[in-house]
Design a protein around this motif. Structure first.
Motif, PDB file in Angstrom:
ATOM      1  N   ASP A  24      -5.114  38.106  72.299  1.00 47.79           N
ATOM      2  CA  ASP A  24      -4.622  38.830  73.471  1.00 47.79           C
ATOM      3  C   ASP A  24      -3.197  38.411  73.827  1.00 47.79           C
ATOM      4  OD1 ASP A  24      -7.023  40.136  73.621  1.00 47.79           O
ATOM      5  OD2 ASP A  24      -7.818  38.883  75.242  1.00 47.79           O
ATOM      6  N   ILE A  25      -2.933  37.118  73.757  1.00 44.51           N
ATOM      7  CA  ILE A  25      -1.590  36.629  74.072  1.00 44.51           C
ATOM      8  C   ILE A  25      -0.580  37.183  73.069  1.00 44.51           C
ATOM      9  CG2 ILE A  25      -0.128  34.564  74.118  1.00 44.51           C
ATOM     10  CD1 ILE A  25      -2.526  33.058  75.306  1.00 44.51           C
ATOM     11  N   TYR A  26      -0.971  37.221  71.813  1.00 45.26           N
ATOM     12  CA  TYR A  26      -0.071  37.732  70.781  1.00 45.26           C
ATOM     13  C   TYR A  26       0.206  39.231  70.976  1.00 45.26           C
ATOM     14  CZ  TYR A  26       1.750  39.043  66.224  1.00 45.26           C
ATOM     15  OH  TYR A  26       2.524  39.542  65.222  1.00 45.26           O
ATOM     16  N   ASN A  27      -0.814  39.969  71.433  1.00 47.99           N
ATOM     17  CA  ASN A  27      -0.675  41.419  71.590  1.00 47.99           C
ATOM     18  C   ASN A  27       0.112  41.821  72.832  1.00 47.99           C
ATOM     19  OD1 ASN A  27      -2.016  42.008  69.235  1.00 47.99           O
ATOM     20  ND2 ASN A  27      -4.012  42.084  70.226  1.00 47.99           N
ATOM     21  N   VAL A  28       0.363  40.909  73.751  1.00 45.74           N
ATOM     22  CA  VAL A  28       1.150  41.246  74.941  1.00 45.74           C
ATOM     23  C   VAL A  28       2.618  41.218  74.553  1.00 45.74           C
ATOM     24  CG1 VAL A  28       1.823  40.515  77.251  1.00 45.74           C
ATOM     25  CG2 VAL A  28      -0.551  40.362  76.552  1.00 45.74           C
ATOM     26  N   TYR A  29       3.138  42.401  74.337  1.00 43.53           N
ATOM     27  CA  TYR A  29       4.561  42.525  74.043  1.00 43.53           C
ATOM     28  C   TYR A  29       4.972  43.934  74.430  1.00 43.53           C
ATOM     29  CZ  TYR A  29       9.039  42.412  71.694  1.00 43.53           C
ATOM     30  OH  TYR A  29      10.379  42.463  71.428  1.00 43.53           O
ATOM     31  N   TYR A  30       5.907  44.027  75.341  1.00 43.31           N
ATOM     32  CA  TYR A  30       6.325  45.317  75.862  1.00 43.31           C
ATOM     33  C   TYR A  30       7.580  45.793  75.141  1.00 43.31           C
ATOM     34  CZ  TYR A  30       3.009  44.207  79.469  1.00 43.31           C
ATOM     35  OH  TYR A  30       1.872  43.886  80.130  1.00 43.31           O
ATOM     36  N   ASP A  31       7.382  46.392  73.997  1.00 41.96           N
ATOM     37  CA  ASP A  31       8.518  46.893  73.229  1.00 41.96           C
ATOM     38  C   ASP A  31       8.755  48.371  73.522  1.00 41.96           C
ATOM     39  OD1 ASP A  31      10.606  46.978  71.503  1.00 41.96           O
ATOM     40  OD2 ASP A  31       9.388  47.072  69.696  1.00 41.96           O
ATOM     41  N   ASN A  32       7.693  49.122  73.719  1.00 36.09           N
ATOM     42  CA  ASN A  32       7.805  50.563  73.897  1.00 36.09           C
ATOM     43  C   ASN A  32       7.572  50.991  75.341  1.00 36.09           C
ATOM     44  OD1 ASN A  32       8.181  50.854  71.102  1.00 36.09           O
ATOM     45  ND2 ASN A  32       5.963  50.828  70.772  1.00 36.09           N
ATOM     46  N   CYS A  33       7.735  50.096  76.286  1.00 36.34           N
ATOM     47  CA  CYS A  33       7.408  50.453  77.667  1.00 36.34           C
ATOM     48  C   CYS A  33       8.421  51.437  78.248  1.00 36.34           C
ATOM     49  CB  CYS A  33       7.260  49.209  78.532  1.00 36.34           C
ATOM     50  SG  CYS A  33       8.726  48.193  78.626  1.00 36.34           S
ATOM     51  N   GLU A  34       9.677  51.160  78.108  1.00 37.29           N
ATOM     52  CA  GLU A  34      10.740  52.051  78.592  1.00 37.29           C
ATOM     53  C   GLU A  34      12.057  51.578  77.991  1.00 37.29           C
ATOM     54  OE1 GLU A  34      11.613  50.184  82.909  1.00 37.29           O
ATOM     55  OE2 GLU A  34       9.669  51.154  82.666  1.00 37.29           O
ATOM     56  N   PRO A  35      13.049  52.412  77.976  1.00 39.08           N
ATOM     57  CA  PRO A  35      14.320  52.011  77.362  1.00 39.08           C
ATOM     58  C   PRO A  35      15.113  51.063  78.262  1.00 39.08           C
ATOM     59  CG  PRO A  35      14.456  54.262  78.153  1.00 39.08           C
ATOM     60  CD  PRO A  35      13.047  53.820  78.369  1.00 39.08           C
ATOM     61  N   VAL A  36      14.902  49.773  78.070  1.00 33.87           N
ATOM     62  CA  VAL A  36      15.630  48.750  78.825  1.00 33.87           C
ATOM     63  C   VAL A  36      16.150  47.707  77.844  1.00 33.87           C
ATOM     64  CG1 VAL A  36      14.323  49.069  80.964  1.00 33.87           C
ATOM     65  CG2 VAL A  36      13.503  47.462  79.265  1.00 33.87           C
ATOM     66  N   ALA A  37      16.920  46.792  78.386  1.00 31.73           N
ATOM     67  CA  ALA A  37      17.496  45.746  77.539  1.00 31.73           C
ATOM     68  C   ALA A  37      16.406  44.811  77.007  1.00 31.73           C
ATOM     69  CB  ALA A  37      18.528  44.946  78.333  1.00 31.73           C
ATOM     70  N   GLN A  38      16.688  44.170  75.906  1.00 33.35           N
ATOM     71  CA  GLN A  38      15.711  43.285  75.254  1.00 33.35           C
ATOM     72  C   GLN A  38      15.343  42.101  76.138  1.00 33.35           C
ATOM     73  OE1 GLN A  38      14.162  43.882  72.323  1.00 33.35           O
ATOM     74  NE2 GLN A  38      12.920  42.071  72.683  1.00 33.35           N
ATOM     75  N   PHE A  39      16.279  41.560  76.926  1.00 28.39           N
ATOM     76  CA  PHE A  39      15.941  40.413  77.773  1.00 28.39           C
ATOM     77  C   PHE A  39      14.975  40.802  78.880  1.00 28.39           C
ATOM     78  CE2 PHE A  39      19.638  42.171  79.961  1.00 28.39           C
ATOM     79  CZ  PHE A  39      19.301  42.046  81.302  1.00 28.39           C
ATOM     80  N   VAL A  40      15.001  42.070  79.311  1.00 28.69           N
ATOM     81  CA  VAL A  40      14.013  42.534  80.302  1.00 28.69           C
ATOM     82  C   VAL A  40      12.634  42.600  79.661  1.00 28.69           C
ATOM     83  CG1 VAL A  40      13.345  44.461  81.795  1.00 28.69           C
ATOM     84  CG2 VAL A  40      15.753  43.815  81.605  1.00 28.69           C
ATOM     85  N   ILE A  41      12.588  43.099  78.451  1.00 25.75           N
ATOM     86  CA  ILE A  41      11.303  43.164  77.733  1.00 25.75           C
ATOM     87  C   ILE A  41      10.751  41.761  77.505  1.00 25.75           C
ATOM     88  CG2 ILE A  41      10.242  43.783  75.521  1.00 25.75           C
ATOM     89  CD1 ILE A  41      12.227  46.140  75.418  1.00 25.75           C
ATOM     90  N   ASP A  42      11.607  40.826  77.092  1.00 26.28           N
ATOM     91  CA  ASP A  42      11.174  39.443  76.881  1.00 26.28           C
ATOM     92  C   ASP A  42      10.704  38.804  78.181  1.00 26.28           C
ATOM     93  OD1 ASP A  42      11.757  39.698  74.220  1.00 26.28           O
ATOM     94  OD2 ASP A  42      13.741  38.745  74.373  1.00 26.28           O
ATOM     95  N   GLY A  43      11.385  39.109  79.283  1.00 31.01           N
ATOM     96  CA  GLY A  43      10.975  38.574  80.584  1.00 31.01           C
ATOM     97  C   GLY A  43       9.613  39.073  81.007  1.00 31.01           C
ATOM     98  N   ARG A  44       9.381  40.372  80.828  1.00 26.58           N
ATOM     99  CA  ARG A  44       8.063  40.933  81.174  1.00 26.58           C
ATOM    100  C   ARG A  44       6.969  40.361  80.275  1.00 26.58           C
ATOM    101  NH1 ARG A  44       9.386  47.331  82.007  1.00 26.58           N
ATOM    102  NH2 ARG A  44      10.723  47.072  83.828  1.00 26.58           N
ATOM    103  N   THR A  45       7.278  40.217  79.020  1.00 27.29           N
ATOM    104  CA  THR A  45       6.302  39.655  78.087  1.00 27.29           C
ATOM    105  C   THR A  45       5.947  38.221  78.476  1.00 27.29           C
ATOM    106  OG1 THR A  45       7.149  41.050  76.313  1.00 27.29           O
ATOM    107  CG2 THR A  45       5.866  39.127  75.672  1.00 27.29           C
ATOM    108  N   ALA A  46       6.950  37.410  78.758  1.00 28.21           N
ATOM    109  CA  ALA A  46       6.702  36.011  79.142  1.00 28.21           C
ATOM    110  C   ALA A  46       5.933  35.931  80.453  1.00 28.21           C
ATOM    111  CB  ALA A  46       8.023  35.259  79.261  1.00 28.21           C
ATOM    112  N   ARG A  47       6.284  36.810  81.413  1.00 27.79           N
ATOM    113  CA  ARG A  47       5.606  36.812  82.712  1.00 27.79           C
ATOM    114  C   ARG A  47       4.128  37.150  82.558  1.00 27.79           C
ATOM    115  NH1 ARG A  47       7.270  41.704  85.779  1.00 27.79           N
ATOM    116  NH2 ARG A  47       5.596  42.536  84.504  1.00 27.79           N
ATOM    117  N   ASP A  48       3.822  38.125  81.726  1.00 26.28           N
ATOM    118  CA  ASP A  48       2.431  38.545  81.568  1.00 26.28           C
ATOM    119  C   ASP A  48       1.637  37.649  80.625  1.00 26.28           C
ATOM    120  OD1 ASP A  48       2.875  40.564  83.344  1.00 26.28           O
ATOM    121  OD2 ASP A  48       3.152  42.105  81.811  1.00 26.28           O
ATOM    122  N   ARG A  49       2.312  36.874  79.803  1.00 29.18           N
ATOM    123  CA  ARG A  49       1.607  35.927  78.933  1.00 29.18           C
ATOM    124  C   ARG A  49       1.227  34.649  79.669  1.00 29.18           C
ATOM    125  NH1 ARG A  49       4.765  36.064  73.114  1.00 29.18           N
ATOM    126  NH2 ARG A  49       3.883  38.038  72.415  1.00 29.18           N
TER     127      ARG A  49
END
Length: 89
Positions: A24-49
């Motif tokens: 489950d931890i590995y599968n939490v990765y927001y790559d296709n959520c919306e067109p935003v910068a990579q650091f935002v995606i990494d931040g959301r991923t880290a927050r939800d992990r």
């Protein structure tokens, strides 16, 4: 003997839960959520992990505790069997 088997089954149960939680931890990765910068995606991923990693740590602690109890029970059983064998012979 049934106590040792039940502890072994609980240890296997927690090992399965740990594997599922790691998946489950590995599968939490927001790559296709919306067109935003990579650091935002990494931040959301880290927050939800973070809560998932806490749950994983709790499961690992429970498993370690059960393994310790399992080992103590096995040692006690070995000592009792040795005493029993010496008394018979």
């Amino acid at each position: 003997m049934s106590v040792i088997i039940s502890y072994w089954l609980w240890i296997r149960y927690y090992e399965k839960q740990i594997i599922e939680k790691k998946r489950d931890i590995y599968n939490v990765y927001y790559d296709n959520c919306e067109p935003v910068a990579q650091f935002v995606i990494d931040g959301r991923t880290a927050r939800d992990r973070k809560p998932l990693e806490y749950d994983l740590e709790q499961l690992e602690n429970k498993r370690k505790f059960l393994v310790d109890k399992f080992m103590v029970l096995n040692l006690i059983m070995v000592v009792l069997i040795e005493l029993f064998i010496k008394n018979i012979l």
